[in-house]
Design a protein around this motif. Structure first.
Motif, PDB file in Angstrom:
ATOM      1  N   ALA A 105     -10.338  -4.798  -4.878  1.00 15.12           N
ATOM      2  CA  ALA A 105     -10.612  -4.304  -6.228  1.00 15.12           C
ATOM      3  C   ALA A 105     -10.727  -2.780  -6.230  1.00 15.12           C
ATOM      4  CB  ALA A 105     -11.889  -4.934  -6.768  1.00 15.12           C
ATOM      5  N   GLU A 106     -11.304  -2.215  -5.164  1.00 13.94           N
ATOM      6  CA  GLU A 106     -11.400  -0.758  -5.070  1.00 13.94           C
ATOM      7  C   GLU A 106     -10.009  -0.129  -4.984  1.00 13.94           C
ATOM      8  OE1 GLU A 106     -13.820  -0.207  -1.648  1.00 13.94           O
ATOM      9  OE2 GLU A 106     -15.664  -0.903  -2.623  1.00 13.94           O
ATOM     10  N   GLN A 107      -9.129  -0.747  -4.194  1.00 12.82           N
ATOM     11  CA  GLN A 107      -7.766  -0.229  -4.077  1.00 12.82           C
ATOM     12  C   GLN A 107      -7.007  -0.391  -5.390  1.00 12.82           C
ATOM     13  OE1 GLN A 107      -6.691   1.473  -1.376  1.00 12.82           O
ATOM     14  NE2 GLN A 107      -8.770   1.177  -0.596  1.00 12.82           N
ATOM     15  N   LEU A 108      -7.260  -1.484  -6.082  1.00 12.87           N
ATOM     16  CA  LEU A 108      -6.609  -1.708  -7.369  1.00 12.87           C
ATOM     17  C   LEU A 108      -7.049  -0.650  -8.382  1.00 12.87           C
ATOM     18  CD1 LEU A 108      -4.710  -3.550  -8.979  1.00 12.87           C
ATOM     19  CD2 LEU A 108      -6.678  -5.024  -9.461  1.00 12.87           C
ATOM     20  N   ALA A 109      -8.324  -0.283  -8.317  1.00 12.55           N
ATOM     21  CA  ALA A 109      -8.845   0.712  -9.260  1.00 12.55           C
ATOM     22  C   ALA A 109      -8.174   2.065  -9.101  1.00 12.55           C
ATOM     23  CB  ALA A 109     -10.363   0.847  -9.089  1.00 12.55           C
ATOM     24  N   VAL A 110      -7.756   2.398  -7.870  1.00 12.93           N
ATOM     25  CA  VAL A 110      -7.077   3.684  -7.646  1.00 12.93           C
ATOM     26  C   VAL A 110      -5.561   3.500  -7.616  1.00 12.93           C
ATOM     27  CG1 VAL A 110      -9.051   4.666  -6.440  1.00 12.93           C
ATOM     28  CG2 VAL A 110      -7.273   3.502  -5.113  1.00 12.93           C
ATOM     29  N   ARG A 111      -5.107   2.305  -8.009  1.00 15.10           N
ATOM     30  CA  ARG A 111      -3.687   1.982  -8.158  1.00 15.10           C
ATOM     31  C   ARG A 111      -2.904   2.009  -6.835  1.00 15.10           C
ATOM     32  NH1 ARG A 111      -2.459   1.271 -13.320  1.00 15.10           N
ATOM     33  NH2 ARG A 111      -3.899   2.076 -14.891  1.00 15.10           N
ATOM     34  N   ASP A 112      -3.587   1.734  -5.745  1.00 11.79           N
ATOM     35  CA  ASP A 112      -2.887   1.523  -4.472  1.00 11.79           C
ATOM     36  C   ASP A 112      -2.598   0.026  -4.388  1.00 11.79           C
ATOM     37  OD1 ASP A 112      -1.926   1.293  -1.907  1.00 11.79           O
ATOM     38  OD2 ASP A 112      -3.378   2.690  -1.040  1.00 11.79           O
ATOM     39  N   HIS A 124     -15.632 -12.176   0.211  1.00 10.00           N
ATOM     40  CA  HIS A 124     -16.229 -11.216  -0.722  1.00 10.00           C
ATOM     41  C   HIS A 124     -15.890  -9.786  -0.310  1.00 10.00           C
ATOM     42  CE1 HIS A 124     -18.857 -13.447  -3.522  1.00 10.00           C
ATOM     43  NE2 HIS A 124     -19.030 -14.320  -2.553  1.00 10.00           N
ATOM     44  N   PHE A 125     -16.026  -9.496   0.998  1.00  7.61           N
ATOM     45  CA  PHE A 125     -15.759  -8.146   1.489  1.00  7.61           C
ATOM     46  C   PHE A 125     -14.324  -7.723   1.179  1.00  7.61           C
ATOM     47  CE2 PHE A 125     -13.938  -5.442   4.783  1.00  7.61           C
ATOM     48  CZ  PHE A 125     -14.816  -4.372   4.798  1.00  7.61           C
ATOM     49  N   TYR A 126     -13.362  -8.555   1.564  1.00  8.19           N
ATOM     50  CA  TYR A 126     -11.963  -8.191   1.359  1.00  8.19           C
ATOM     51  C   TYR A 126     -11.622  -8.131  -0.137  1.00  8.19           C
ATOM     52  CZ  TYR A 126     -11.298  -8.912   6.372  1.00  8.19           C
ATOM     53  OH  TYR A 126     -11.376  -8.824   7.740  1.00  8.19           O
ATOM     54  N   PRO A 160       0.140   1.496   3.476  1.00  5.48           N
ATOM     55  CA  PRO A 160      -1.177   1.131   2.957  1.00  5.48           C
ATOM     56  C   PRO A 160      -2.126   0.821   4.109  1.00  5.48           C
ATOM     57  CG  PRO A 160       0.403  -0.664   2.637  1.00  5.48           C
ATOM     58  CD  PRO A 160       1.183   0.540   3.074  1.00  5.48           C
ATOM     59  N   PRO A 161      -3.410   1.116   3.931  1.00  6.77           N
ATOM     60  CA  PRO A 161      -4.358   0.896   5.023  1.00  6.77           C
ATOM     61  C   PRO A 161      -4.390  -0.572   5.440  1.00  6.77           C
ATOM     62  CG  PRO A 161      -5.497   1.279   2.938  1.00  6.77           C
ATOM     63  CD  PRO A 161      -4.061   1.610   2.715  1.00  6.77           C
ATOM     64  N   VAL A 162      -4.473  -0.784   6.742  1.00  2.33           N
ATOM     65  CA  VAL A 162      -4.543  -2.144   7.274  1.00  2.33           C
ATOM     66  C   VAL A 162      -5.989  -2.618   7.184  1.00  2.33           C
ATOM     67  CG1 VAL A 162      -4.199  -3.583   9.307  1.00  2.33           C
ATOM     68  CG2 VAL A 162      -2.610  -1.701   8.815  1.00  2.33           C
ATOM     69  N   PRO A 163      -6.250  -3.739   6.560  1.00  6.67           N
ATOM     70  CA  PRO A 163      -7.629  -4.222   6.470  1.00  6.67           C
ATOM     71  C   PRO A 163      -8.209  -4.456   7.860  1.00  6.67           C
ATOM     72  CG  PRO A 163      -6.217  -5.430   4.950  1.00  6.67           C
ATOM     73  CD  PRO A 163      -5.317  -4.612   5.825  1.00  6.67           C
ATOM     74  N   PRO A 164      -9.474  -4.147   8.074  1.00  8.57           N
ATOM     75  CA  PRO A 164     -10.094  -4.452   9.362  1.00  8.57           C
ATOM     76  C   PRO A 164     -10.140  -5.956   9.580  1.00  8.57           C
ATOM     77  CG  PRO A 164     -11.756  -3.837   7.739  1.00  8.57           C
ATOM     78  CD  PRO A 164     -10.420  -3.573   7.108  1.00  8.57           C
ATOM     79  N   ARG A 204      -3.123  -5.664  -2.466  1.00  7.72           N
ATOM     80  CA  ARG A 204      -2.567  -6.981  -2.152  1.00  7.72           C
ATOM     81  C   ARG A 204      -2.973  -7.426  -0.745  1.00  7.72           C
ATOM     82  NH1 ARG A 204       0.949  -9.902  -4.681  1.00  7.72           N
ATOM     83  NH2 ARG A 204       1.625  -8.147  -5.985  1.00  7.72           N
ATOM     84  N   ARG A 205      -2.919  -6.500   0.211  1.00  5.35           N
ATOM     85  CA  ARG A 205      -3.305  -6.859   1.576  1.00  5.35           C
ATOM     86  C   ARG A 205      -4.744  -7.366   1.627  1.00  5.35           C
ATOM     87  NH1 ARG A 205      -1.000  -2.728   6.191  1.00  5.35           N
ATOM     88  NH2 ARG A 205       1.221  -2.829   5.658  1.00  5.35           N
ATOM     89  N   TYR A 206      -5.621  -6.693   0.907  1.00  5.92           N
ATOM     90  CA  TYR A 206      -7.031  -7.105   0.923  1.00  5.92           C
ATOM     91  C   TYR A 206      -7.227  -8.442   0.215  1.00  5.92           C
ATOM     92  CZ  TYR A 206      -8.931  -2.903   3.069  1.00  5.92           C
ATOM     93  OH  TYR A 206      -9.251  -1.907   3.968  1.00  5.92           O
TER      94      TYR A 206
END
Length: 361
Positions: free
Chosen positions: A177-184, A170-172, A20-24, A189-191
């Motif tokens: 929520a965007e990742q949750l919407a695409v079921r990643d 707010h950003f994370y 999964p992508p690492v949050p900045p 969870r990381r965000y």
């Protein structure tokens, strides 16, 4: 692995799924790219020492076609560098970027949070939270607010300055929520966890984490998430809604009923929820119901011109032109800017023409 057959699994054993992508990091979120700094020197700091003129130059750089030509995109939750490069932003991305650029040119700028707006949306029976932030500027003892979305409806208290950490939460949370919407789910969870590192009392992230755990069928974890959210804000409507559904799913009808009762009390005091009920009633042609809900919204938040406009529209659709004219007059008086007041005036003139025609007959 649900839904994958054995043949696919065997064929794919030599290729590991991408992580999964690492949050900045926070520093990466707020970093100003080199070309943006060069533009700031050329078009802002080298042209004037006046704070007022620097603010004017910065606004021109961000919005004019000769500069960024920034475009509004509700789905663009981006870092400062991404916003600069892609020339698009939602309210959060705009706020992060503008505050970073303003500080770079020596202006006094902070992130602000609106405690209550129309803050939630529904997808597949689950309620997600979407907060709102904007820019607060201070100059020579004066304060001003810059908001990318002129249609946002604030609560009575208006925007309040928040820490950079809370703005980053707010950003994370948005990214999660965007990742949750695409079921990643792993990325989501990381965000969410990054959001809570920024602000452990950030209720929307706890609520959205509960949604994630519920989707993964980890019901005890979801229960803990919602309990923490409600321990911080007992009237948080998305948490109450989702927790009610969770406890019904768990078979705890008593707890579900308690939370549902709290949710209904919260909604009865929420002008924004009443407004949305009015909108929904109007959409299905229930204009009498729309009148009732819009009146409740006006009673709870009488200075919102959008509520009076909705009520005027509903009255007009029920044939009550006299009340429609009265509410449209209030909407015009409260309208946030010249453009809105002109729109309301034109609609008010149309109602008056119709009323005069009916009177003539």
């Amino acid at each position: 692995m649900i839904g994958w057959n054995a043949l696919v699994l065997i064929a794919a054993t030599s290729v590991a799924p991408p992580p999964p992508p690492v949050p900045p990091t926070p520093a990466q979120v707020m970093a100003i790219p080199a070309d943006a700094k060069a533009q700031l020197r050329e078009r802002v700091t080298s042209t004037t020492n006046s704070p007022e003129k620097r603010l004017q130059r910065l606004v021109e750089l961000v919005f004019e076609p000769s500069g960024m030509g920034l475009q509004y995109d509700t789905e663009a939750t981006l870092t400062v560098a991404e916003t600069w490069q892609q020339r698009r932003a939602n309210c959060l991305s705009f706020t992060l970027m503008f505050v970073a650029l303003a500080r770079e040119v020596g202006l006094d700028a902070d992130m602000q949070e609106v405690g209550q707006v129309v803050t939630w949306y529904q997808e597949q029976g689950l309620i997600f939270n979407a907060g709102h932030v904007n820019v607060g500027m201070r100059m020579d003892g004066r304060q001003a607010t810059l908001d990318l979305d002129s249609n946002v409806l604030y609560d009575r208290r208006g925007p309040r300055v928040i820490s950079d950490q809370r703005a980053l939460a707010h950003f994370y949370n948005n990214r999660g929520a965007e990742q949750l919407a695409v079921r990643d789910h792993a990325a989501a969870r990381r965000y969410f966890e990054m959001a809570l590192q920024m602000d452990p009392r950030f209720v929307p992230a706890w609520s959205n984490l509960g949604v994630l755990d519920a989707r993964l069928d980890d019901l005890p974890a979801a229960s803990r998430d919602f309990d923490i959210a409600l321990s911080i804000n007992r009237d948080h409507a998305p948490s109450l809604h989702n927790a009610t559904n969770l406890y019904q799913r768990m078979g705890d009808s008593r707890r579900a009923a308690q939370l549902h009762k709290r949710l209904e009390r919260s909604r009865s005091r929420d002008p924004f929820y009443q407004f949305l009920l009015g909108v929904n009633a109007e959409r299905v042609g229930d204009y009498t119901g729309a009148v009732a809900h819009y009146r409740d919204a006006v009673r709870l938040h009488g200075t919102a011109h959008q509520f009076h406009f909705g009520l005027a529209r509903a009255y007009f659709l029920t044939g009550n032109n006299r009340q429609a004219e009265r509410e449209m007059t209030k909407a015009r008086a409260l309208g946030g800017n010249d453009r809105m007041r002109a729109i309301y005036q034109s609609k008010l003139d149309a109602i008056r023409r119709l009323s005069a025609q009916h009177a003539a007959h």
